[in-house]
Design an enzyme around this catalytic site. Structure first.
Site, PDB file in Angstrom:
ATOM      1  N   ASP A 116       0.816  -1.335   0.116  1.00 12.84           N
ATOM      2  CA  ASP A 116      -0.039  -0.024   0.050  1.00 12.84           C
ATOM      3  C   ASP A 116       0.849   1.054   0.207  1.00 12.84           C
ATOM      4  O   ASP A 116       2.020   1.077   0.402  1.00 12.84           O
ATOM      5  CB  ASP A 116      -0.938  -0.022   1.349  1.00 12.84           C
ATOM      6  CG  ASP A 116      -1.714   1.176   1.473  1.00 12.84           C
ATOM      7  OD1 ASP A 116      -2.152   1.595   0.253  1.00 12.84           O
ATOM      8  OD2 ASP A 116      -2.055   1.815   2.709  1.00 12.84           O
ATOM      9  N   ASP A 137      -0.114   5.114   0.742  1.00 13.65           N
ATOM     10  CA  ASP A 137      -0.429   6.098   1.841  1.00 13.65           C
ATOM     11  C   ASP A 137      -0.115   5.357   3.246  1.00 13.65           C
ATOM     12  O   ASP A 137      -0.644   4.408   3.822  1.00 13.65           O
ATOM     13  CB  ASP A 137      -1.618   6.753   1.972  1.00 13.65           C
ATOM     14  CG  ASP A 137      -1.934   7.569   0.568  1.00 13.65           C
ATOM     15  OD1 ASP A 137      -0.877   7.690  -0.271  1.00 13.65           O
ATOM     16  OD2 ASP A 137      -2.942   8.208   0.523  1.00 13.65           O
TER      17      ASP A 137
END
Length: 474
Positions: free
Chosen positions: A252, A254
């Site tokens: 991922d 963020d």
């Protein structure tokens, strides 16, 4: 008749010790059965198991004389057990902490004993940015006697003075930060996903050996409580080839690969940062459907000049250890990618810089140089992340059991569940409860230690490329 002899040499590590020993052995025509060596803080322990056709006592005298010339002590056991072909360890247990205290390690060791697991070997795998220890253990397929287990567990509850810390062979002058593993969920709340997964402990699919559905679940459940109470992370993996077979990793973006949330950085330019942050936090906790939350947040960006995207991209800060992690994994032959509910226009320059193989993210709609407050095409949401991981694996020709996924929020749940190994990184409770393992430190290179890569291996490779450095920890 040949006699089995175990020779153990100890003393300060120096060049020539092994050659002196083997030269002395060669004069007696011995055959080697096994050799093991370990060096801890400059002190060598070298064990050699041999069969000797001659007088073992004469061999002993000559070995003592030879090793004295290099300042080493030698112990000889005549008639040592020569049984070979002992079964390999069934599991690897990785302990990470800042620091790992003697109390924590003692409690882990006693908990393993309570489960009937024998510690076959221990090695230090990291001293920066956290201390890492790897225990190779052999766990029985069936549960130990209940009475003995209860007694051992009761003993584990009272450990030695927690002020004593265990290092993995030294700190090399590095300081460490305190982690927050104790904030992890109660292991009793772990959900089932083809076997029990949970708070701070890894489980993986079986290779050969005892049924992992009992041995791994038992180890994991027992160690989860220790991990939370002692402020350490503990990962349990099947030992053997399966552990070293991972070939694709997806992050991922963020709050995982980078610090912060891109949409909040964009929102700051629109003056709606607080409003967007509240929606983001609710989505990461799983309280709001991610797709709907994204629509709400992107709508607040309506009318923003597209030049803001470039300014935000320039301000992105990687998570500590991210560059080292990607660089090391690429050296190992991993295919590396990102899957994000964020925005391709911001992520692509970063992906190019890191030489990533795969990128999948949302695309902000821009008309006449302004953001319209919409995204183009299908939103990359929780199910979409898992779909992207499967597509990347198919394109790379990598089976799903050889994939790794790393994330921090509820929208990463499906992706981590789909991967062969799902790692929750400083994650929200919703993800920690279903991930294979949870990392509490703010250092992404801890992922390498879970995968069995040591700090020394990382730094040796960096040194060869002129990239070695240690950033002081605050």
């Amino acid at each position: 008749m040949e006699t089995t002899v175990l020779i153990t040499v100890t003393g300060p590590d120096k060049p020539g010790v092994t050659s002196v020993l083997l030269a002395a052995l060669s004069r007696h025509g011995v055959s080697l059965l096994d050799v093991e060596q370990v060096v801890i803080r400059g002190r060598l322990t070298l064990g050699v198991l041999v069969t000797s056709p001659g007088d073992p006592e004469e061999l002993q005298d000559q070995l003592e004389e030879a090793m004295a010339t290099v300042g080493m002590e030698v112990e000889i056991e005549i008639g040592a057990n020569s049984v070979s072909g002992a079964p390999l360890s069934t599991h690897a247990v990785v302990v990470l902490g800042s620091p790992v205290t003697a109390r924590a390690f003692s409690t882990i060791a006693r908990t393993l004993a309570a489960q009937g697991a024998n510690i076959d070997s221990i090695r230090g795998i990291a001293d920066y940015p956290v201390t890492g220890l790897e225990l190779m253990v052999t766990a029985p397929a069936t549960a130990p006697d209940d009475t003995a287990a209860l007694q051992a567990q009761a003993a584990a509850a009272s450990g030695p003075d927690p002020s004593t810390a265990v290092s993995d062979g030294g700190t090399r002058g590095a300081s460490v930060v305190t982690q927050a593993a104790a904030s992890g969920p109660d292991p009793s709340t772990a959900v089932s996903d083809g076997g029990i997964r949970g708070a701070s402990v890894v489980t993986q699919a079986a290779a050969s050996g005892p049924d992992p559905s009992t041995a791994e679940t038992r180890l994991r459940t027992a160690l989860a409580e220790v991990a939370a109470k002692e402020n350490v992370d503990v990962a349990v993996e099947r030992a053997g080839l399966a552990r070293r077979a991972k070939r694709l990793i997806v992050f991922d973006v963020d709050s995982t690969l980078i610090q912060g949330e891109v949409i909040e950085m964009l929102a700051a330019h629109a003056g709606v940062e607080d409003e967007v942050r509240k929606v983001t936090e609710a989505a990461m906790r799983g309280e709001i459907d991610f797709a709907e939350s994204l629509r709400q947040r992107v709508a607040t960006l309506t009318g923003l000049n597209e030049t803001v995207i470039d300014r935000v991209a320039e301000r992105i800060e990687l998570t500590a250890g991210a560059r080292t992690t990607i660089r090391t994994l690429r050296r190992l032959g991993f295919r590396c990618g990102v899957v994000s509910g964020g925005f391709r226009q911001v992520i692509e320059p970063l992906a190019h810089d890191l030489e990533l193989d795969f990128v999948h993210a949302n695309t902000l709609e821009v008309v006449d140089g302004k953001l319209t407050g919409k995204v183009i095409g299908e939103i990359v949401d929780r199910p979409g992340k898992a779909v992207a991981l499967r597509r990347f694996a198919a394109e790379a020709g990598v089976p799903m059991e050889q994939t790794v996924a790393v994330g921090d929020g509820a929208n990463d749940i499906d992706m981590l569940n789909a991967a062969g190994l799902g790692i929750a990184f400083q994650a929200k409770p919703a993800l920690r409860e279903v991930a294979d393992t949870a990392l509490s430190h703010p250092f992404l290179d801890a992922v390498l230690f879970i995968l069995g890569v040591t700090r020394d291996e990382v730094e040796a490779a960096d040194a060869r490329d002129g990239l070695l450095r240690r950033v002081p920890l605050s």
